[in-house]
Design a protein around this motif. Structure first.
Motif, PDB file in Angstrom:
ATOM      1  N   ARG A 128       2.351   1.757  -3.500  1.00 12.62           N
ATOM      2  CA  ARG A 128       1.368   2.251  -4.468  1.00 12.62           C
ATOM      3  C   ARG A 128       1.072   3.714  -4.203  1.00 12.62           C
ATOM      4  NH1 ARG A 128      -1.168  -2.736  -3.788  1.00 12.62           N
ATOM      5  NH2 ARG A 128      -2.667  -1.781  -2.413  1.00 12.62           N
ATOM      6  N   ASP A 153      -8.417  -7.218  -1.117  1.00 11.41           N
ATOM      7  CA  ASP A 153      -8.008  -7.144   0.287  1.00 11.41           C
ATOM      8  C   ASP A 153      -8.949  -7.958   1.174  1.00 11.41           C
ATOM      9  OD1 ASP A 153      -5.782  -5.514  -0.139  1.00 11.41           O
ATOM     10  OD2 ASP A 153      -6.839  -3.660   0.381  1.00 11.41           O
ATOM     11  N   LEU A 194      -3.829 -10.157  -5.746  1.00 13.63           N
ATOM     12  CA  LEU A 194      -3.649  -8.748  -5.415  1.00 13.63           C
ATOM     13  C   LEU A 194      -2.416  -8.181  -6.111  1.00 13.63           C
ATOM     14  CD1 LEU A 194      -4.454  -6.216  -3.872  1.00 13.63           C
ATOM     15  CD2 LEU A 194      -3.262  -7.151  -1.872  1.00 13.63           C
ATOM     16  N   GLN A 198      -9.201  -3.280  -5.498  1.00 15.11           N
ATOM     17  CA  GLN A 198      -8.273  -3.511  -4.394  1.00 15.11           C
ATOM     18  C   GLN A 198      -9.029  -3.853  -3.111  1.00 15.11           C
ATOM     19  OE1 GLN A 198      -6.117  -0.060  -3.149  1.00 15.11           O
ATOM     20  NE2 GLN A 198      -4.481  -1.272  -2.227  1.00 15.11           N
ATOM     21  N   THR A 222      -2.303  -5.286  -9.036  1.00 15.60           N
ATOM     22  CA  THR A 222      -1.479  -4.095  -8.837  1.00 15.60           C
ATOM     23  C   THR A 222      -0.561  -3.862 -10.030  1.00 15.60           C
ATOM     24  OG1 THR A 222      -1.563  -4.407  -6.439  1.00 15.60           O
ATOM     25  CG2 THR A 222       0.209  -3.004  -7.303  1.00 15.60           C
ATOM     26  N   ARG A 230       0.830  -1.198   0.000  1.00 19.87           N
ATOM     27  CA  ARG A 230       0.000   0.000   0.000  1.00 19.87           C
ATOM     28  C   ARG A 230       0.871   1.257   0.000  1.00 19.87           C
ATOM     29  NH1 ARG A 230      -5.278  -1.061   0.905  1.00 19.87           N
ATOM     30  NH2 ARG A 230      -5.858   0.905   1.865  1.00 19.87           N
TER      31      ARG A 230
END
Length: 147
Positions: A36, A72, A110, A68, A114, A33
């Protein structure tokens, strides 16, 4: 069932293992996180986006935020299933192994999402911006946060 010293030791060991797995997953999740967020800031601050690029990037960011959140949640669910499997089996058995595979699958989904998002962002950029973006992506992926 009476709690024997052996059971108490096993319970403490299981709690330690579950805590370690949770801490590791959290570190990975938080680091992802932060990177990003750093990339998003880099693109807006350093690349001097046109109004059109900025508008299109904001739309990409909104869409990715929805994906996302879903990914998550799936990862958190997989971690909860792993904790339940550890509680049920009390050792590294088939349920724990399957739950770990599910956690890895969700983490991989995930990460893939990304990376796809990074390429979508890159696709909005002009060639000179792409070169700077690529350098920052390489830096983010190879940066040792301990240094």
């Amino acid at each position: 069932m009476k709690l024997t010293p052996v059971h108490a030791v096993l319970l403490i060991l299981l709690a330690f293992v579950a805590g370690g797995l949770g801490a590791s997953a959290t570190r990975l999740w938080r680091a992802d996180r932060v990177e990003r967020s750093g990339m998003h800031e880099f693109v807006h601050r350093e690349l001097r986006l046109s109004k059109d690029q900025s508008t299109r990037l904001d739309a990409l960011e909104r869409d990715f935020a929805i994906d996302q959140r879903k990914l998550d949640l799936a990862l958190r669910t997989a971690n909860a299933d792993l904790a339940r499997a550890i509680d049920e089996e009390g050792h590294y058995g088939s349920k724990v192994g399957a739950a770990i595979e599910e956690v890895h699958l969700r983490m991989g989904e995930l990460q893939k999402a990304t990376v796809r998002h990074v390429f979508e962002m890159r696709g909005l950029l002009e060639p000179e911006q792409q070169r700077a973006f690529d350098r920052e992506v390489r830096r983010a992926l190879t940066h040792d946060p301990k240094n």
